[in-house]
Design an enzyme around this catalytic site. Structure first.
Site, PDB file in Angstrom:
ATOM      1  N   GLU A  52      26.777  -4.738 -39.565  1.00 50.00           N
ATOM      2  CA  GLU A  52      26.752  -3.323 -39.159  1.00 50.00           C
ATOM      3  C   GLU A  52      26.226  -2.410 -40.261  1.00 50.00           C
ATOM      4  O   GLU A  52      25.634  -1.369 -39.970  1.00 50.00           O
ATOM      5  CB  GLU A  52      28.151  -2.872 -38.713  1.00 50.00           C
ATOM      6  CG  GLU A  52      28.610  -3.469 -37.399  1.00 50.00           C
ATOM      7  CD  GLU A  52      29.324  -4.810 -37.535  1.00 50.00           C
ATOM      8  OE1 GLU A  52      29.820  -5.325 -36.510  1.00 50.00           O
ATOM      9  OE2 GLU A  52      29.376  -5.340 -38.682  1.00 50.00           O
ATOM     10  N   PHE A 114      44.622  -5.211 -31.767  1.00 50.13           N
ATOM     11  CA  PHE A 114      43.573  -6.065 -32.341  1.00 50.13           C
ATOM     12  C   PHE A 114      42.279  -5.267 -32.526  1.00 50.13           C
ATOM     13  O   PHE A 114      41.821  -4.593 -31.615  1.00 50.13           O
ATOM     14  CB  PHE A 114      43.329  -7.265 -31.417  1.00 50.13           C
ATOM     15  CG  PHE A 114      42.218  -8.167 -31.884  1.00 50.13           C
ATOM     16  CD1 PHE A 114      42.338  -8.894 -33.063  1.00 50.13           C
ATOM     17  CD2 PHE A 114      41.034  -8.272 -31.164  1.00 50.13           C
ATOM     18  CE1 PHE A 114      41.315  -9.723 -33.504  1.00 50.13           C
ATOM     19  CE2 PHE A 114      40.000  -9.101 -31.602  1.00 50.13           C
ATOM     20  CZ  PHE A 114      40.150  -9.823 -32.776  1.00 50.13           C
ATOM     21  N   GLN A 115      41.740  -5.326 -33.714  1.00 48.41           N
ATOM     22  CA  GLN A 115      40.514  -4.624 -34.096  1.00 48.41           C
ATOM     23  C   GLN A 115      40.613  -3.114 -33.872  1.00 48.41           C
ATOM     24  O   GLN A 115      39.637  -2.457 -33.533  1.00 48.41           O
ATOM     25  CB  GLN A 115      39.293  -5.207 -33.370  1.00 48.41           C
ATOM     26  CG  GLN A 115      38.933  -6.608 -33.875  1.00 48.41           C
ATOM     27  CD  GLN A 115      37.573  -7.091 -33.444  1.00 48.41           C
ATOM     28  OE1 GLN A 115      37.043  -6.672 -32.409  1.00 48.41           O
ATOM     29  NE2 GLN A 115      36.997  -7.996 -34.216  1.00 48.41           N
ATOM     30  N   LYS A 164      37.669   1.872 -24.973  1.00 49.34           N
ATOM     31  CA  LYS A 164      37.110   0.944 -23.991  1.00 49.34           C
ATOM     32  C   LYS A 164      37.389   1.391 -22.556  1.00 49.34           C
ATOM     33  O   LYS A 164      36.529   1.239 -21.670  1.00 49.34           O
ATOM     34  CB  LYS A 164      37.665  -0.462 -24.231  1.00 49.34           C
ATOM     35  CG  LYS A 164      36.919  -1.553 -23.467  1.00 49.34           C
ATOM     36  CD  LYS A 164      37.318  -2.945 -23.947  1.00 49.34           C
ATOM     37  CE  LYS A 164      36.493  -4.020 -23.247  1.00 49.34           C
ATOM     38  NZ  LYS A 164      36.851  -5.387 -23.735  1.00 49.34           N
ATOM     39  N   MET A 485      19.755  -2.484 -64.127  1.00 53.87           N
ATOM     40  CA  MET A 485      20.201  -1.192 -64.629  1.00 53.87           C
ATOM     41  C   MET A 485      21.562  -1.307 -65.313  1.00 53.87           C
ATOM     42  O   MET A 485      21.835  -0.620 -66.308  1.00 53.87           O
ATOM     43  CB  MET A 485      20.258  -0.167 -63.491  1.00 53.87           C
ATOM     44  CG  MET A 485      20.389   1.265 -63.977  1.00 53.87           C
ATOM     45  SD  MET A 485      18.987   1.808 -65.005  1.00 53.87           S
ATOM     46  CE  MET A 485      17.803   2.284 -63.747  1.00 53.87           C
TER      47      MET A 485
END
Length: 588
Positions: A52, A114-115, A164, A485
């Protein structure tokens, strides 16, 4: 009776009304109803990323190079938290993104389902605005508002979190009336009196400079055209931030190069010694100012910005002008032509000594380096890449580190929207997925990610995306086997304690390219570099180019942390010259 649409259908109806062509995403349970609806909307192409964060950076690359908002689609919980880095990056660099995230059903919010995570709470600090949709009847209004907020004023990312159950529920879809572009009059709060005052300051100045930033590019191509006209009308020198590169031609004599921590000697000294600093679309960040209480101590400061909250935030200014860059520059030019038609002629003598001083600073040739016939110097690699691609309208992305600064110093941009890099957040791993987004926006153009071997490994999985969609992006790795760097700072500021900056156990990038199903090329010596770059350019598939460069090379000039912006560490070539002349100093 109007036809009732599900929440998932409404999402796509809104995207179609906003003329969205591409969305970058990754499916998951809480967003599956929207993915299920995707098959019914052939005008919208979904680009499946491998992480993502990659979706967010790809959307950034798409947005920066096209001028259109980037759209991201992710699931709840880890899907949303994975995109936070890209949202923060877009927030820092003013990139318009619309992120749509799935959420657990409404009745499970707050139960540690969940999630589940508090997506709006987590993203509040790194978005311009975000919404949790609680009522299906608000969904279309919220999505259209999200596009408006992302693209108007100072652009930035927004997020719409959709549970959802809302995606399944049905309601009617009201007819959409797109508003006129708002970046003009609504955000212009400046007056003709302020423009007159600015022109008066310009006409009196003996040591002026234009200090330009990403706001010029965000204002659109016309703003860059007007900026070029303004420089021609005034004859003033001009410099640019990292994000402003391309808003003014990099090879023009009036351009002093990039300013800031790794900017040119002449740009930083001109900023320090000027008597009039005109900031156009930049934000006085710490990489530009250095030690803030010693920043350009004797100058009158003017700040032109569409975001009033950016003005007087870091540096107090004498004349604030709130407005869209394009509108403000247009007003300045009109006023000069009306009230002072012979501006350049009358001003030429007044600022001639200033240009003489700038010429002396230029004689330092602060970007010069000691080249080698045996080892590829990273600066040389970028210069050769530039010479071999400059006539191809090339789009450049970068990762973050030394290679990023060498690209900014040695690749000369003459158009806006050709340079995509992570500035404010400094996100390693930005360049590869950003190149994916740029190539989606410009399928026929050459897109090159100038990378470091450490940075590129953070999102290397997005090579699969490039291969899947036949995107011929070129990953040009300046491989010095270090977090370059970090190693440079350790050498110069931490007594050469190279703690954990050596990138041991690197993959064979040529074999890695082949494993992904793309093309691997390696260059080891300067005499083979041109031929290998030409081979890369002429390959119509994704390429990973492993350019083995000098492991010890540092990026100069450099303003040490906490030092004023006119105290710069110069490179080895200047050190050698100092030995010859007996000066023996590298801190100037």
């Amino acid at each position: 009776m109007p036809k009732l649409l599900s929440g998932a259908e409404i999402v796509f109806k809104c995207l179609e009304d906003q003329n969205v062509e591409y969305i970058f995403g990754y499916p998951g349970g809480a967003v599956l109803p929207i993915y299920d609806e995707l098959k019914n909307h052939s005008s919208i192409k979904h680009i499946l990323v491998r992480h993502e964060q990659g979706a967010g950076h790809a959307a950034e690359g798409y947005a920066r190079s096209s001028g259109k908002p980037g759209v991201v689609l992710v699931t709840s919980g880890p899907g949303a938290t994975n995109v936070v880095t890209a949202l923060t990056d877009a927030y820092m660099d003013s990139v318009p993104l619309v992120c749509i995230s799935g959420q657990v059903p409404t009745h499970l919010i707050g139960t540690d389902a969940f999630q589940e995570c508090d997506t709006t709470g987590i993203t509040r600090p790194c978005t311009k605005h975000n919404w949790l949709v609680k009522d299906i009847r608000d969904l279309s209004k919220i999505i259209h508002k999200a596009f408006e907020v992302a693209t108007t004023g100072r652009p930035g990312p927004v997020l719409v979190d959709i549970p959802k159950d809302i995606q399944f529920q049905k309601t009617d879809y009201p007819k959409f009336k797109k508003k006129n572009k708002l970046n003009g009059k609504v955000h212009n709060h400046f007056s003709q009196k302020e423009i007159d005052e600015l022109v008066k300051l310009m006409s009196k100045s003996k040591k002026p400079i234009f200090y330009t930033g990403g706001g010029v590019i965000n204002s659109g191509p016309k703003a860059s055209e007007l900026l070029r006209e303004l420089v021609a009308v005034t004859g003033f020198p001009i410099t640019s931030t990292l994000q402003g590169l391309g808003c003014f031609p990099g090879d023009d004599n009036n351009f002093l190069g990039m300013l800031g921590m790794h900017g040119t000697y002449e740009a930083n000294n001109a900023m320090h010694d000027c008597d009039l600093m005109i900031n156009i679309g930049a934000r006085f960040d710490d990489r530009i100012t250095g030690k803030i209480d010693e920043f350009s101590p004797k100058s009158k400061k003017v700040h032109i910005d569409i975001d009033p909250s950016s003005i007087n935030k870091n540096v107090k200014v004498d004349l604030p002008i709130v407005g869209d860059v394009q509108s403000v520059i247009s007003s300045i030019i009109k006023t000069i032509k009306k009230t002072k038609p012979n501006f350049v002629k009358s001003n030429k003598q007044q600022i001639s000594k200033w240009w003489e001083q700038i010429g002396k600073w230029r004689e330092k040739k602060s970007l010069d380096y000691i080249n080698s016939n045996e080892t590829i110097k990273p600066q040389y690699a970028v210069q050769r890449l530039y010479e071999l691609t400059k006539n191809k309208d090339t789009f450049i992305t970068t990762e973050v580190g030394q290679h990023q600064m060498w690209a900014a110093q040695h690749y000369k941009f003459d158009k806006p929207n050709r340079w995509m890099t992570s500035g404010g957040l400094g996100t390693m791993g930005y360049g590869l997925p950003a190149a994916v987004g740029v190539q989606i926006a410009h399928p026929k153009k050459l897109v090159v990610d100038i990378a470091g071997e450490a940075s590129v490994l953070m999102t290397i999985q997005e090579m699969s995306t490039a291969v899947q969609y036949n995107l011929p992006i070129k990953i040009f790795i300046l491989n010095n086997e270090y977090m370059g760097m970090v190693r440079q700072w350790q050498e110069l500021l931490h007594e050469k304690n190279y703690s954990e900056s050596y990138t041991a156990a690197l993959p064979d990038f040529v074999k890695l390219a082949e494993a992904y199903g793309c093309v691997g090329i390696r260059a080891k010596t300067p005499d083979e570099l041109d031929d290998k770059i030409i081979e890369m350019i002429n390959t119509d598939r994704p390429v990973i180019f492993d350019c083995l460069v000098d492991k010890q090379e540092n990026c100069f000039p450099m303003i040490p942390s906490g030092k004023p912006h006119n105290q710069m560490l110069l490179g080895p070539k200047d050190q050698e010259q100092n030995k010859i002349t007996g000066k023996g100093k590298t801190l100037v």
